[in-house]
Design a protein around this motif. Structure first.
Motif, short mmCIF file in Angstrom:
data_model
loop_
_atom_site.label_atom_id
_atom_site.label_comp_id
_atom_site.label_asym_id
_atom_site.label_seq_id
_atom_site.Cartn_x
_atom_site.Cartn_y
_atom_site.Cartn_z
N SER A 136 -0.25 15.70 -49.26
CA SER A 136 0.95 15.12 -49.84
C SER A 136 2.10 15.21 -48.85
CB SER A 136 1.33 15.87 -51.12
OG SER A 136 2.68 15.60 -51.41
N PHE A 137 2.82 14.12 -48.72
CA PHE A 137 3.96 14.12 -47.82
C PHE A 137 5.28 14.07 -48.58
CE2 PHE A 137 0.51 12.79 -45.07
CZ PHE A 137 0.73 13.59 -43.96
N MET A 138 5.23 14.51 -49.81
CA MET A 138 6.44 14.56 -50.63
C MET A 138 7.53 15.38 -49.94
SD MET A 138 6.92 12.94 -53.26
CE MET A 138 8.29 13.77 -54.03
N ASP A 139 7.11 16.49 -49.41
CA ASP A 139 8.05 17.39 -48.77
C ASP A 139 8.64 16.74 -47.51
OD1 ASP A 139 9.24 19.98 -48.08
OD2 ASP A 139 7.84 19.82 -46.40
N LEU A 147 4.60 13.05 -40.49
CA LEU A 147 3.92 11.77 -40.65
C LEU A 147 4.64 10.68 -39.84
CD1 LEU A 147 1.72 10.18 -42.24
CD2 LEU A 147 3.52 9.66 -43.90
N ALA A 148 5.96 10.64 -39.98
CA ALA A 148 6.74 9.65 -39.24
C ALA A 148 6.55 9.83 -37.74
CB ALA A 148 8.22 9.77 -39.61
N LEU A 149 6.55 11.10 -37.33
CA LEU A 149 6.38 11.38 -35.90
C LEU A 149 5.02 10.87 -35.42
CD1 LEU A 149 7.60 12.76 -33.40
CD2 LEU A 149 6.40 14.84 -34.08
N ALA A 150 4.00 11.13 -36.24
CA ALA A 150 2.67 10.69 -35.85
C ALA A 150 2.64 9.18 -35.67
CB ALA A 150 1.65 11.12 -36.91
N PHE A 151 3.23 8.47 -36.62
CA PHE A 151 3.26 7.01 -36.49
C PHE A 151 4.02 6.60 -35.23
CE2 PHE A 151 1.85 6.59 -40.89
CZ PHE A 151 1.10 5.44 -40.82
N ALA A 152 5.14 7.25 -34.99
CA ALA A 152 5.95 6.88 -33.83
C ALA A 152 5.18 7.13 -32.54
CB ALA A 152 7.26 7.67 -33.84
N ALA A 179 -2.04 5.24 -49.78
CA ALA A 179 -0.87 5.05 -48.92
C ALA A 179 -1.20 4.53 -47.53
CB ALA A 179 -0.10 6.36 -48.83
N LEU A 180 -2.20 5.13 -46.89
CA LEU A 180 -2.44 4.75 -45.49
C LEU A 180 -2.80 3.26 -45.36
CD1 LEU A 180 -2.48 5.70 -42.61
CD2 LEU A 180 -4.86 6.37 -42.89
N PRO A 181 -3.81 2.80 -46.11
CA PRO A 181 -4.08 1.36 -46.02
C PRO A 181 -2.90 0.52 -46.47
CG PRO A 181 -5.55 2.41 -47.62
CD PRO A 181 -4.79 3.50 -46.95
N GLY A 188 17.42 -2.58 -56.25
CA GLY A 188 16.46 -1.93 -55.37
C GLY A 188 15.30 -1.34 -56.15
N ARG A 189 14.43 -0.68 -55.46
CA ARG A 189 13.31 -0.04 -56.15
C ARG A 189 12.99 1.27 -55.44
NH1 ARG A 189 8.08 -3.25 -56.07
NH2 ARG A 189 7.22 -1.25 -56.71
N PHE A 190 12.42 2.16 -56.18
CA PHE A 190 12.08 3.44 -55.58
C PHE A 190 10.77 3.34 -54.82
CE2 PHE A 190 15.08 4.51 -58.84
CZ PHE A 190 15.92 5.35 -58.14
N ALA A 191 10.66 4.15 -53.83
CA ALA A 191 9.44 4.17 -53.04
C ALA A 191 8.99 5.62 -52.92
CB ALA A 191 9.70 3.60 -51.65
N GLN A 192 7.79 5.87 -53.41
CA GLN A 192 7.32 7.25 -53.36
C GLN A 192 6.88 7.63 -51.96
OE1 GLN A 192 4.17 6.90 -56.08
NE2 GLN A 192 5.55 6.74 -57.85
N ARG A 193 7.05 8.90 -51.68
CA ARG A 193 6.46 9.38 -50.43
C ARG A 193 4.96 9.48 -50.64
NH1 ARG A 193 10.98 13.53 -48.38
NH2 ARG A 193 12.50 11.93 -47.86
N PRO A 194 4.20 9.24 -49.59
CA PRO A 194 2.77 9.05 -49.78
C PRO A 194 1.96 10.34 -49.85
CG PRO A 194 3.34 8.71 -47.52
CD PRO A 194 4.63 9.04 -48.23
N VAL A 195 0.78 10.18 -50.43
CA VAL A 195 -0.27 11.18 -50.29
C VAL A 195 -1.31 10.51 -49.42
CG1 VAL A 195 -2.02 12.51 -51.47
CG2 VAL A 195 0.19 12.09 -52.56
N MET A 196 -1.63 11.16 -48.33
CA MET A 196 -2.50 10.50 -47.38
C MET A 196 -3.63 11.43 -46.98
SD MET A 196 -0.80 8.52 -44.24
CE MET A 196 0.39 7.40 -44.90
#
Ligand SMILES: Nc1ncnc2c1ncn2[C@@H]1O[C@H](COP(=O)(O)OP(=O)(O)OP(=O)(O)O)[C@@H](O)[C@H]1O
Ligand SMILES: Nc1ncnc2c1ncn2[C@@H]1O[C@H](COP(=O)(O)OP(=O)(O)OP(=O)(O)O)[C@@H](O)[C@H]1O
Ligand SMILES: [Mg+2]
Ligand SMILES: [Mg+2]
Lengths: 257, 333, 357, 255, 295
Positions: free
Chosen positions: B151-154, B161-166, B82-84, B139-147
């Motif tokens: 796991s960021f499913m939850d 994760l989003a906050l970290a990126f932001a 996911a990360l790359p 459309g298509r589904f997009a899984q939440r990542p494991v990084m």
């Protein structure tokens, strides 16, 4: 005579019918303080614009032997050419400090990545810091230090002129093109700027080409003077010689000098 | 600018607070918070392009789409970690963005805006055509990542994760603003010809700005898809692009705080209006035109009183607070 | 008195709200009628409607609000992308979702176990159109909005036409707000098209019908259920005459059931069109499932509702839409797809067709 | 004609630039306002002409009287209607309009078409350079040409009072004299009042009858031209009589 | 050949609808340098008002039409007075944003008052098309063609020869300079908005006649952007001509591109490719004035 720094040969330019420059040739030697005078609309600013790459004229302009015509204008500072503008072209929304810093930015090599990592060891904070210090020094020299954090658009006209000069100076140019640097200043201030230009020329060895309408200043500090009229060179020589030229008197100074 | 200590401490406190509080939020509020965070990240890019470099893009949503689809493709079809994949999606978007930024070599102002408008239409059309990538209309589904093994499913974790990126995006944004590139952006915006003669490579700066803005859009798009767990081309339509434009202008041009506040505004105002209506009735439907009208009015009235955007209003409040705590520096803002 | 709270996600402001508004109005009016007639074994039903303007993230947030804060067992939904976006959350929270989009993605219980709808999916409807052309004899041209539900069944129509030996002579596009359709008509004339499948909305179909008339082309349009509506007849006026549609519901006033009577009496007369009727049918379908649970003594929640739906065999809510059957492995509501034609300014059923599952 | 009483001006709600200045321009006279960079000369003119608001400035206190009538804080539109015309520093032409159209815009407040045409011809005659460029967009003009245009455009409106901000800036020595000659001629023939800001103090005092010296937002010195010419301070700082001595007036630091 | 000719002719007449709508955008831009994102909504509201007047008063079309124009004048004045006047010193982008906000409000009004279902517009133009040999065009387009030419001539002359036109151009060129000349900016803006709103009203009545009224009519505001830019944002002639060009391109694109490329939906997208290409060669459109950057 010292080596020629700037050689302008047969430069011509027209704007859809208006012949702004016609076969203008002259050269400026290393370390010279060279003035350009001439009536309004003679093509002085246009000549600067050709040298600094805003327009692509006919003919040839060589700097240190390098042909400038056709080269991208953003390369000028790297070659050592810096200028100021007659109508003031500061970045109005930016602070004075940022305005000045832009002048030396061509020397910074920091790309996107190093900008992003500003404070890290890989980042550009060191470089930035030293540039900032240098900019501060020059701002102090020009007396605009106290405005460092003021947006350029909020400055008085004369102050803006000084900031422009500071922006040009931080680039440590070999050739400085000044377009009416003293317009809108009192004579005391003019003298101060004139003294500064002279100092830059003598102490730092910066070659200066200056457009100026104040004949007192021109006579006082320039080594040689070029006179343009209707885009053509009508005289070139030491100030005292030029001022005696009847053609110059008629076109530029008026009878009563 | 987060120049002084007050701001820096405040920012750190805010981030810590968000990280903790979010973990105790219900699904709905968390969804809004995540959306704001992702939108803010995306808006930072657009704000650098529009606010700092002065180039209007009406294609920001389409670029987010490129990021969203390509990250979903990289992860699901090519099996990249996911990360790359997210970063690569950002880079792909960035390349696409720079290609569509090429007209900026010659175009300015509204004309450039219209070239980007064309980019929006063309990209959207390309999405429709590329079923293999986008799933077309479905459309298509997009899984939440494991990084990095987590796991960021939850949803709660995913928010972090989003906050970290932001936060990373914000830090990079600030750093760019205070360094050479940031000054070049501003110089190009204010006076490109003069900037050029002062040694700024205008074209390269403009392209860099496009590349940067679309990188943000790409990464944010990838996260956006993963937040929704689904990417549909309709989520990247013209009206969404215009919405982003609105976000940045209402937030405040050229200001990081503006990107964040604008995102909050765009996401929250309609929700708050809904909540108010739901307090009195169980039906937001009948009120829908009124709610829409009120939203429009809020935009208009807000800009009437604060044409410089929320960031300016925030700045003023901050200055007031500083003056009243007596710690304020007396610099002009 | 206990109250059952359901959710509604509508589009009343964005493009396509021309169908979104009557649809949700139909849902609400039906519940009102059901409540007035005893509710679900005495329990009243309340629908919390959140207007989402066809916006995907807003729909997801609204769904979370409904499922999380209001804990609704069932949500009446709207269009294609927004409804598909909700699938993971519907699955996770075991909440029933009833869209008015009939895209294929949502009829597969493996992918979307909690999705139930009232009509044949777009592809089945499209296949029926191809069969209709075979039945009448002639060739088929296609015109649709590239993107959106218009394009959804195209591949299947082509597939069916090939099977039926119906030639596809032209394939054109038309936007939602066309200025004209002359270019397309010229193409159809050139290709000698007899029947034209229209995947778009009523405005576009009206424009096409007018331009066909103007250019003297006698080809007949077969509209999908968003194109061939009452609004089409109103907008195309006399030019509407003779064109066909795969109507999604029984046209207003053509049958004599309590539900239709209630619809006529509901005061929504001006909004009464296929969208409204399908919304009404959707509510009745949900009500039926709830009644089944009451009878079986099970509490009303998502999983139980799913179980109830999957017990349904040929249930036609108030006769408003063709009979509906769900099984645990197949959520295609119906394979009955009749064709209607405009005759004297009214939709009249001209062909009944049931496709094999 | 114009009286300014105890005028205070602030920018951006905080920065005080003028700190209570008072002066007067009698009808039909030319009065010079002198001062160093950043003294507040342009600000004074803007405060009178109503152009302050668009720069984020405001009159904090004090009064501006035009022929006895209070006009403090009037908009530019009203001031022009009252016959006050401002030639701004930085020229502010219409860059996309031709020279001729720029001049026509100067006559915005005029109605008499014949007179406008006559004035136009006259100004093109005064400045042959402009006549040559008459259908060039003003944005392409040289600095000096723009300056001529700005002055001519303002006078096209037949104002009763003109605020001139550095009219000599960017003009060749020949033209400076020419412009000043024209200004004086018009002033005398039409009885115009002028408030002149000019850095070329020598020149300014030659054509103005009275002068004020503004320093750091306050009037420091005032007097008739002859008095001022004799003033030691003025000689030191503005007239440059003491030669190369580098002197500089400390600028008003922002609060 | 007939097919090709048919496409061209149809493109020309249909494109005149774009010209018509584009004109409204250009008029505002020319005087105020604001790109009006509410143009489509103005058009939409014009159409609805006209319908309402016809239905409520039962007056003949022409009278209702004139009354609609009156309403548009009042609406424009209200927008100017209540909103734009107060945005005088604000950054251009904020003003553009405000027009988006106004658009939202107008859309909400239409949704609230008339709903979203499309409403047929009373037939104003005879149903009978005009046979041009290869195609039959409806009279509606012919009228729009004539009107857009008339408007072009009228507004072209207005900006070129009249004083108000000059003042408007001057105001757009430099607001500050205009102010210093004593130009009452608010008045100029009001005039620009009024003219533009009236033109939009005409556009609304014409477009409403095509497929009935629905809030989707407001799409025209966005649809004409390529035409406006192609012609040059500030060029009356440009808007008129390029509206027609876009019409032709759309027709040709729709008529041929799919068979040539095998790709769907290229028709509406094709003008954008061409738009970018033309802008590359002429950065301010075919007839737009060059941006003078002062140094
Ligand atoms: N881009 C352009 N298009 C058309 N004409 C131009 C352009 N730039 C300059 N000119 C014309 O070329 C002539 C020379 O202008 P230039 O600015 O070089 O004069 P100058 O010598 O600097 O005069 P001044 O002392 O007044 O500044 C002027 O007559 C001007 O009108
Ligand atoms: N728009 C503005 N916002 C804030 N401060 C301003 C603004 N314009 C001018 N100032 C400040 O007001 C002071 C006076 O400026 P002003 O332009 O009136 O000076 P001036 O006397 O005309 O100088 P010059 O001779 O250089 O033109 C300066 O310190 C300047 O920084
Ligand atoms: Mg010059
Ligand atoms: Mg000044």
């Amino acid at each position: 005579m010292a080596a020629m720094l700037l050689e302008v040969q047969q430069v011509g330019l027209n704007f859809g019918g208006v012949q702004a420059l016609t076969d203008v040739s002259f050269s400026v030697s290393q370390g010279e303080l060279f003035s350009i005078i001439g009536p309004n609309g003679a093509g002085k600013t246009t000549l600067f614009d050709c040298i600094s790459g805003r327009y692509t004229p006919k003919g040839s302009i060589k700097f240190n032997g390098v042909e400038l015509v056709g080269q991208k204008s953003h390369l000028r500072p790297k070659l050592g050419i810096m200028r100021t503008f007659q109508n003031i072209a500061l970045f109005p929304n930016e602070t004075v400090e940022d305005n000045v810093l832009v002048g030396s930015d061509y020397r910074l090599r920091s790309g996107l990545l190093r900008s992003c990592l500003y404070w890290s060891p890989l980042g550009c904070s060191r470089q930035e810091g030293s540039h900032r210090a240098q900019a501060r020094e020059i701002m102090a020299e020009l007396g605009v230090e106290q405005f460092a954090n003021v947006p350029a658009s909020e400055l008085a006209y004369g102050t803006q002129k000084r900031v422009e000069l500071a922006r040009a100076l931080v680039a440590q140019p070999a050739l400085l093109l000044l377009d009416e640097p003293m317009a809108g200043m009192t004579s005391g201030e003019k003298m101060e700027i004139a003294a500064l230009v002279q100092k830059l020329n003598q102490e730092r060895g910066i070659t200066v080409v200056m457009i100026e309408h104040d004949m007192g200043v021109v006579m006082e500090i320039s080594h040689r003077v070029l006179v343009l009229d209707f885009g053509q060179r009508i005289a070139l020589g030491p100030p005292l010689e030029v001022i005696e030229d009847p053609q110059v008197r008629r076109a530029y100074l008026g009878e009563a000098v | 600018m987060l120049a002084d200590r007050f701001d820096r401490i405040g920012a750190v406190a805010l981030i810590a607070c968000l990280a903790v509080v979010s973990q105790f939020m219900g699904d709905y509020h968390l969804a809004l918070l995540t959306q704001i965070t992702v939108f803010a990240l995306s808006a930072m890019g657009l704000n650098m392009l529009l606010g700092n470099t002065g180039m209007i893009s009406i294609a920001h949503a389409a670029f987010m789409g490129v990021g969203a689809f390509s990250s979903a493709y990289l992860i699901q079809n090519l099996g990249l970690p996911a990360l790359p994949a997210i970063l690569l999606a950002g880079l792909i978007t960035s390349v696409v963005g720079m290609v569509f930024g090429l007209p900026s070599l010659r175009l300015k102002g509204v004309y450039l805006a219209m070239a980007s408008f064309a980019a929006q239409i063309i990209l959207y059309w390309a999405f429709e055509q590329s079923r293999w990538l986008t799933g077309g209309q479905d459309g298509r589904f997009a899984q939440r990542p494991v990084m990095l093994g987590i796991s960021f499913m939850d949803s709660h974790r995913f928010y972090l994760l989003a906050l970290a990126f932001a936060v990373l995006g914000a830090v990079a944004n600030l750093n760019i603003e205070r360094s050479r590139l940031g000054r070049a952006f501003n110089a190009v915006r204010d006076r490109s010809q003069a900037a050029e003669m002062m040694g700024v490579n205008v074209f390269r700066t403009k392209i860099a700005s496009f590349g940067l803005a679309t990188f943000y859009a790409g990464v944010a798009g990838a996260l956006f898809g993963q937040y929704l767990e689904f990417v549909a081309i309709q989520a990247f339509s013209l009206s969404v692009s215009i919405q982003f434009l609105a976000l940045v202008i209402i937030g405040g041009l050229g200001s990081l705080a503006g990107s964040v506040l604008g995102a909050a505004f765009i996401v929250l105002v309609p929700e708050i209006l809904d909540t108010i209506i739901l307090m009195f009735s169980h039906n937001t439907g009948e009120m829908a035109p009124i709610r829409l009208g009120v939203f429009g009015l809020i935009v208009v009235v807000f800009l009437l009183f604060e044409p410089q955007g929320l960031a300016r209003a925030w700045n003023r409040t901050r200055q007031w607070a500083l003056n009243h705590t007596g710690k304020g520096s007396q610099t002009r803002s | 008195q206990a109250e059952i709270v359901l959710g509604g996600i509508s589009n009343r402001t964005a493009p396509t709200s021309d169908s979104g508004i009557p649809h949700m109005d139909g849902v609400l009016a039906a519940w009102k009628w059901i409540n007035a007639n005893g509710g679900i074994d005495g329990e009243k039903v309340k629908v919390v409607e959140i207007e989402c303007g066809y916006d995907v993230p807003k729909t997801v947030a609204a769904f979370k609000r409904l499922a999380g804060q209001y804990k609704v067992p069932l949500v009446h939904g709207f269009g294609t992308p927004d409804s598909i976006a909700v699938i993971p959350f519907s699955t996770r929270t075991k909440t029933i979702y009833m869209p008015v989009s009939y895209a294929k993605e949502m009829v597969d219980p493996k992918k979307a176990p909690y999705y139930f709808m009232t009509n044949a999916d777009y592809s089945t409807a499209g296949r029926s159109a191809a069969q209709f052309v075979k039945h009448k004899g002639g060739n088929l041209a296609l015109i649709y909005n590239p993107g959106g539900f218009g394009e959804a069944p195209i591949a299947d129509i082509k597939d069916e036409a090939k099977k039926d030996g119906v030639a596809i002579v032209a394939e054109e596009n038309i936007g939602y707000v066309p200025t004209d359709a002359v270019q397309q008509v010229l193409k159809f004339k050139k290709a000698g098209a007899k029947y034209i499948w229209m995947g778009n909305t009523d405005s576009a179909m009206a424009v096409l019908a007018k331009d066909l008339k103007k250019q003297g082309d006698n080809a007949k349009i077969i509209g999908n259920m968003y194109a061939g509506t009452e609004a089409f007849i109103k907008n195309a006026g006399p030019d509407a005459e003779g064109h066909y549609t795969i109507y999604g519901s029984v046209p207003y006033g053509t049958i004599d059931t309590p539900a239709m009577k209630a619809i006529e009496a509901s005061g929504y007369a001006d909004k009464t069109n296929t969208h409204f009727i399908r919304g009404w049918a959707q509510a009745m379908l949900a009500a039926e499932a709830m009644r089944m649970l009451k009878k079986a003594g099970k509490p009303i929640n998502g999983p139980n509702l799913k179980w109830a739906f999957e017990q349904m065999k040929n249930y036609s809510p108030g006769g408003l839409v063709p009979p509906i059957t769900f099984t645990p492995t197949d959520h295609r509501a119906s394979m009955v797809v009749p064709v209607f034609q405009v005759q004297n300014g009214k939709w009249v059923k001209v062909w009944d067709n049931t496709l094999p599952r | 004609m114009l009286q300014v009483q105890d005028l205070r001006v602030i920018y951006n709600r905080v920065v005080r630039v003028l700190d209570g200045i008072s002066f007067e321009v009698p009808a039909g006279r030319m009065v010079a306002l002198l001062g160093a960079n950043g003294a507040g000369k342009s600000t004074t003119l803007k405060a009178v002409s109503g152009m302050l608001r668009s720069d984020g400035g405001a009159v904090a206190s004090g009064r501006v009287l035009l022929e006895g009538r209070t006009v403090t804080g009037y908009s530019a539109v009203r001031m022009v209607r009252l016959g006050v015309m401002h030639v701004m520093e930085g020229r502010f032409l219409f860059p996309d309009l031709t020279v001729k159209e720029n001049l026509e815009m100067g006559a915005y407040s005029q109605k008499d078409r014949r007179r406008i045409a006559k004035d136009l011809a006259q100004w093109l005659e005064f400045f042959p350079r402009l006549a040559e460029r008459r259908s060039t967009p003003a944005g392409y003009l040289s600095g000096g040409e723009q300056q001529m245009l700005a002055i001519a455009r303002a006078l096209m409106s037949h104002p009763r009072m003109v605020l001139l901000d550095e009219p000599s800036m960017g003009l060749s020595p020949l033209l400076v004299r020419e412009v000043f000659r024209i200004i004086r001629q018009i002033q005398q023939s039409q009885g115009l009042a002028f408030l002149l800001v000019e850095q070329n103090v020598k020149l300014a005092l030659e054509i103005a009858s009275y002068g004020y010296v503004l320093e750091q937002g306050c009037i420091r010195i005032e007097g008739t031209s002859d008095e001022l010419k004799q003033n030691k301070h003025l000689q030191d700082f503005y007239l440059g009589i003491n030669g190369n001595e580098t002197v500089r007036c400390k600028q008003a630091a922002p609060q | 050949m007939d097919y090709f000719l048919g496409l061209i002719i149809n493109g020309i007449v249909v494109g005149s609808i774009y010209s018509m709508v584009a004109l409204g955008l250009v008029l505002i831009y020319k005087a105020t340098e604001v790109v009006n994102f509410a143009q489509g909504e103005l058009l939409m509201i014009g159409a609805y008002i006209c319908l309402e007047i016809i239905q409520v008063t039962g007056m003949p079309f022409l009278v209702s039409f004139l009354m609609t124009m009156g309403f548009m004048v009042i609406l424009a004045l209200a927008i100017e007075r209540l909103v734009l006047r107060r945005m005088m010193g604000a950054p251009a982008l904020a003003v553009i944003m405000v027009t988006i906000g106004i658009g939202i409000v107008l859309r909400a009004v239409v949704l609230g008052v008339w709903g979203a279902t499309s409403i047929p517009f009373p037939e104003v133009f005879p149903r009978q098309g005009i046979d041009l040999g290869v195609v039959t065009v409806s009279q509606l387009y012919l009228w729009s063609f004539i009107l857009s030419l008339a408007f072009m001539a009228m507004f072209g002359a207005f900006f070129k020869f009249t004083r108000v036109g000059l003042v408007m151009r001057a105001t757009a060129s430099s607001r500050k300079a205009a102010e210093s000349m004593g130009v009452p900016l608010t008045k100029i803006f009001a005039i620009a908005w009024i003219i533009s709103a009236v033109v939009s009203g005409v556009g609304g009545v014409l477009t409403g006649n095509i497929a009935g009224l629905s809030p989707e009519l407001s799409f025209y505001g966005v649809k004409v952007f390529p035409a406006v830019i192609l012609g040059g944002l500030d060029s009356i002639v440009g808007a008129t001509i390029s509206g027609v060009i876009i019409g032709v391109l759309e027709n040709l694109g729709g008529g041929y591109l799919k068979d040539l490329t095998g790709l769907h939906g290229l028709g509406p997208v094709a003008p954008f490719f061409i738009l970018v290409a033309i802008l590359w060669v002429r950065p301010t459109g075919l007839f737009g004035r060059k941006n003078i950057e002062k140094l």
